[in-house]
Design an enzyme around this catalytic site. Structure first.
Site, PDB file in Angstrom:
ATOM      1  N   LYS A  50       0.918  -1.249  -0.015  1.00  0.00           N
ATOM      2  CA  LYS A  50       0.005   0.022  -0.223  1.00  0.00           C
ATOM      3  C   LYS A  50       0.738   1.251   0.114  1.00  0.00           C
ATOM      4  O   LYS A  50       0.551   2.320  -0.688  1.00  0.00           O
ATOM      5  CB  LYS A  50      -0.858  -0.108   1.226  1.00  0.00           C
ATOM      6  CG  LYS A  50      -2.065  -0.965   1.071  1.00  0.00           C
ATOM      7  CD  LYS A  50      -2.943  -1.226   2.166  1.00  0.00           C
ATOM      8  CE  LYS A  50      -3.841  -2.253   2.125  1.00  0.00           C
ATOM      9  NZ  LYS A  50      -4.552  -2.980   3.358  1.00  0.00           N
ATOM     10  N   GLN A  94      -4.616  -1.033   9.465  1.00  0.00           N
ATOM     11  CA  GLN A  94      -4.573  -2.739   8.965  1.00  0.00           C
ATOM     12  C   GLN A  94      -5.221  -3.633   9.993  1.00  0.00           C
ATOM     13  O   GLN A  94      -4.691  -3.452  11.070  1.00  0.00           O
ATOM     14  CB  GLN A  94      -3.007  -3.003   8.670  1.00  0.00           C
ATOM     15  CG  GLN A  94      -3.226  -4.494   7.981  1.00  0.00           C
ATOM     16  CD  GLN A  94      -3.389  -4.210   6.637  1.00  0.00           C
ATOM     17  OE1 GLN A  94      -3.484  -3.502   5.942  1.00  0.00           O
ATOM     18  NE2 GLN A  94      -4.303  -5.545   6.425  1.00  0.00           N
ATOM     19  N   ASP A 117     -10.832   3.318   4.232  1.00  0.00           N
ATOM     20  CA  ASP A 117     -11.195   2.153   4.043  1.00  0.00           C
ATOM     21  C   ASP A 117     -12.791   1.905   3.917  1.00  0.00           C
ATOM     22  O   ASP A 117     -13.402   0.912   3.600  1.00  0.00           O
ATOM     23  CB  ASP A 117     -10.705   1.019   5.162  1.00  0.00           C
ATOM     24  CG  ASP A 117      -9.736   0.082   5.015  1.00  0.00           C
ATOM     25  OD1 ASP A 117      -9.443  -0.251   3.860  1.00  0.00           O
ATOM     26  OD2 ASP A 117      -8.931  -0.181   5.788  1.00  0.00           O
TER      27      ASP A 117
END
Ligand code: NAD
Length: 287
Positions: A50, A94, A117
């Site tokens: 990422k 994460q 997200d």
């Protein structure tokens, strides 16, 4: 008949290039912060990818690596600092987090305007209400791939197999917004092949290797395989029995090289969207 392959890897590379073109024209680069707690090997690889992808499109990328022993309160404190940091447009924590941390509380603490997200309850609610929102990356990437092969989704029957908060539910909502008739199937669905077989668009997001077989696919259907499973030989396999379904479907995504690369590209797209919304800059987001 044999299905046409939807090359997500290639599509995602194109999308990243289109994002980079937009970034070049911005007054300042968007900033993406990725927080990882502990050293889970898979998460470490995801986070590295990422960060790398963010830099390649011209973002400022910041990775915060915190030890496994980080307390719940310390993590919340770090999230608050990122919320207050004006150079940061997107924050991603994460998952999974270590067991002693309440993941939902951490997600709730992220500023919804920076929640790239799309997991904050505010963004989930906005998506379901049809309001502008940050949409979870994997279903967004899947939708973009579906639209790349179907000129219109209106009136089509879509079946989503899986009902997780990060894939199944938002995927169903996106398809509904695109005027599909949507069925959500899940682990308790009776006679899954019978249900799946009506689908013009079939999305499998279950995490069960090769669950979808040829008898669950309508001839000519668009089949999107979100699943990532490790086969007995160590190779990656999807939720769709690719070799059996390929002769039946009209279009199919491979695993790997299908939805996976689109997830990161859409994370970057979401960061750009957050940048524009936070700074009241009107941007045309590429698909
Ligand atoms: P999850 O495990 O949280 O949820 C799976 C869902 O599938 C559940 O809602 C469950 O009810 C349903 N399900 C389970 N067994 C079923 C069955 N036999 N029949 C019908 N439905 C069933 O999964 P998730 O986080 O949504 O992930 C699903 C898969 O997608 C996993 O393989 C995961 O690795 C993969 N994934 C891929 C990406 C990507 O970037 N490509 C991103 C996220 C998840």
């Amino acid at each position: 008949m044999t299905a046409q392959l939807i090359d997500g890897k290639n599509y995602a590379a194109g999308l990243r290039a289109r994002l980079a073109d937009v970034v070049k024209k911005l007054p300042a680069p968007p900033g993406l912060a990725v927080v990882i707690v502990g050293d889970d090997p898979a998460s470490t690889v995801y986070v590295r990818n990422k960060g790398k992808a963010a830099e390649e499109v011209g973002f400022i990328s910041r990775t915060l690596r915190l030890p496994e022993t980080t307390t719940h309160d310390d993590l919340l404190e770090e999230v608050k600092k990122l919320n207050a940091d004006d150079a940061i447009d997107g924050i991603l924590v994460q998952l999974p987090l270590p067991k002693h941390i309440d993941s939902q509380q951490v997600l709730n603490a992220i500023d919804p305007a920076k929640d790239v997200d799309g997991f904050h309850p505010m963004n989930i609610g906005r998506l379901w209400a049809g309001l502008p929102s940050l949409v979870p990356c994997t279903p967004l990437g899947s939708l973009i791939l579906i639209k790349s092969v179907l000129p219109t989704l209106s009136g089509l029957h879509a079946v989503v197999v899986g009902r997780s908060n990060i894939v199944g539910k938002p995927m169903a909502q996106l398809l509904l917004q695109n005027d599909c008739t949507v069925t959500i199937a899940h682990s308790r669905t009776a006679n899954l092949p019978h249900v799946a077989r009506v689908a013009d668009v079939l999305v499998a997001a279950v995490g069960k290797p090769q669950l979808i077989t040829a008898d669950g696919v309508k001839p000519g259907a668009v089949v999107i395989d979100v699943g990532i499973n490790r086969g007995t030989d160590g190779k990656l396999v999807g939720d769709v029995d690719f070799n059996a379904v390929k002769p039946v479907a009209g279009f199919i995504t491979p695993v790997p090289g299908g939805v996976g690369p689109m997830t990161i590209a859409c994370l970057l797209r979401n960061t750009l969207q957050a940048y524009g919304a936070r700074r009241a800059i009107t941007l045309t987001l590429p698909d």
